[in-house]
Write a protein that holds these residues in place. Structure first.
Motif, PDB file in Angstrom:
ATOM      1  N   ALA A  77     -40.857  16.695 -35.944  1.00 22.12           N
ATOM      2  CA  ALA A  77     -41.469  17.366 -34.801  1.00 22.12           C
ATOM      3  C   ALA A  77     -42.719  16.625 -34.351  1.00 22.12           C
ATOM      4  O   ALA A  77     -42.959  16.439 -33.148  1.00 22.12           O
ATOM      5  N   ALA A  78     -43.531  16.175 -35.312  1.00 22.93           N
ATOM      6  CA  ALA A  78     -44.754  15.442 -34.981  1.00 22.93           C
ATOM      7  C   ALA A  78     -44.436  14.119 -34.301  1.00 22.93           C
ATOM      8  O   ALA A  78     -45.179  13.662 -33.425  1.00 22.93           O
ATOM      9  N   SER A  79     -43.317  13.496 -34.686  1.00 24.90           N
ATOM     10  CA  SER A  79     -42.955  12.209 -34.077  1.00 24.90           C
ATOM     11  C   SER A  79     -42.710  12.362 -32.585  1.00 24.90           C
ATOM     12  O   SER A  79     -43.101  11.504 -31.789  1.00 24.90           O
ATOM     13  N   GLY A  80     -42.047  13.460 -32.197  1.00 27.08           N
ATOM     14  CA  GLY A  80     -41.804  13.694 -30.780  1.00 27.08           C
ATOM     15  C   GLY A  80     -43.079  14.025 -30.025  1.00 27.08           C
ATOM     16  O   GLY A  80     -43.287  13.554 -28.897  1.00 27.08           O
ATOM     17  N   LEU A  81     -43.944  14.825 -30.632  1.00 26.48           N
ATOM     18  CA  LEU A  81     -45.207  15.182 -29.991  1.00 26.48           C
ATOM     19  C   LEU A  81     -46.111  13.965 -29.818  1.00 26.48           C
ATOM     20  O   LEU A  81     -46.826  13.850 -28.828  1.00 26.48           O
ATOM     21  N   ALA A  82     -46.073  13.057 -30.783  1.00 26.54           N
ATOM     22  CA  ALA A  82     -46.981  11.913 -30.755  1.00 26.54           C
ATOM     23  C   ALA A  82     -46.458  10.746 -29.922  1.00 26.54           C
ATOM     24  O   ALA A  82     -47.226  10.090 -29.214  1.00 26.54           O
ATOM     25  N   PHE A  83     -45.155  10.501 -29.963  1.00 29.96           N
ATOM     26  CA  PHE A  83     -44.629   9.277 -29.353  1.00 29.96           C
ATOM     27  C   PHE A  83     -43.523   9.500 -28.330  1.00 29.96           C
ATOM     28  O   PHE A  83     -42.952   8.541 -27.829  1.00 29.96           O
ATOM     29  N   GLY A  84     -43.208  10.748 -28.038  1.00 29.03           N
ATOM     30  CA  GLY A  84     -42.149  11.032 -27.086  1.00 29.03           C
ATOM     31  C   GLY A  84     -40.813  11.222 -27.798  1.00 29.03           C
ATOM     32  O   GLY A  84     -40.644  10.829 -28.955  1.00 29.03           O
ATOM     33  N   VAL A  85     -39.865  11.802 -27.078  1.00 26.44           N
ATOM     34  CA  VAL A  85     -38.593  12.189 -27.695  1.00 26.44           C
ATOM     35  C   VAL A  85     -37.807  10.983 -28.215  1.00 26.44           C
ATOM     36  O   VAL A  85     -37.422  10.940 -29.387  1.00 26.44           O
TER      37      VAL A  85
END
Length: 231
Positions: A77-85
């Motif tokens: 979840a953090a990966s999407g929030l930080a770098f986009g989907v």
């Protein structure tokens, strides 16, 4: 009891991996990785790391899969929030696959030979075990987040599955949920009943299927899974 040939080397490899994971955990904590591991806190920390943010995310996912001190879903979840989907999904999935291959390799080095000798007639552990069956077993367990990513990786390492098949099944199986969590972040919640029910069904299938196939080696399912010794 006589120690099998090569065991000092095998134990050395396992010890080196364990030490590396410990060092990695300590370094990430020293660099300020949030103790709460919530997606918001993790994404905020990763965004503040500049060009090292994607590297740290990758390493966190590797650590989560090999050792398990970090749950994989908040990291996804953090990966999407930080770098986009798209970028977040790719980073999280690549890190998870790398960790899975490390865990798989450690288990293969330590336990594969012994189980292959003791369970030579089992379609999961035999030298000529069904690659088709093992591929689908790994793939299905990757679809359900309730199954421990680390546990499945270690378990697969002692089976007959080829490394590249394990990697492909893991990557394809993890992509849907990794994409969902990277895309929806903290707004997404799994339905506990549906998740647990699906996990129970898959677990029952995986535990009873080898027994059924060993009793019915000539069944249509066995032929479809390529359990025929002439395959």
């Amino acid at each position: 009891m006589k120690i099998p040939s090569g065991w000092p080397f095998r134990l050395g490899i396992a010890g080196a991996v364990a030490l590396l994971m410990l060092v990695l955990w300590l370094v990430l904590r020293q660099l300020g990785m949030p103790a709460s591991l919530s997606p918001d806190a993790l994404s905020g920390w990763l965004n503040g790391q500049g060009v090292w943010g994607p590297v740290f995310l990758f390493l966190m996912m590797v650590l989560a899969v090999v050792v398990g001190p970090i749950p994989t879903l908040p990291v996804s979840a953090a990966s999407g929030l930080a770098f986009g989907v798209l970028a977040g999904t790719l980073l999280a999935a690549t890190g998870a696959l790398t960790g899975a291959l490390i865990a798989f390799s450690v288990a293969r080095i330590l336990g594969r030979e012994a189980l292959r000798e003791k369970l030579s007639s089992n379609p999961v552990f035999a030298s000529d075990g069904s690659q088709w069956l093992l591929f689908w077993m790994v793939f299905l367990t990757r679809l359900i987040p309730l199954f421990s990513f680390a546990l499945i990786s270690y378990a697969a390492g002692v089976t007959a599955i080829h490394g590249w098949r394990f990697a492909l099944a893991s990557f394809l199986g993890m992509l849907p949920m990794t994409f969902v969590f990277a895309g929806l972040g903290t707004t997404f919640e799994l339905n506990p009943f549906v998740t647990v029910a699906a996990a129970v069904v898959i677990l029952l299938v995986m535990t009873t299927l080898p027994w059924y196939l060993s009793r019915r080696p000539g069944s249509r399912l066995a032929r479809w899974l390529r359990l025929d010794p002439k395959r």
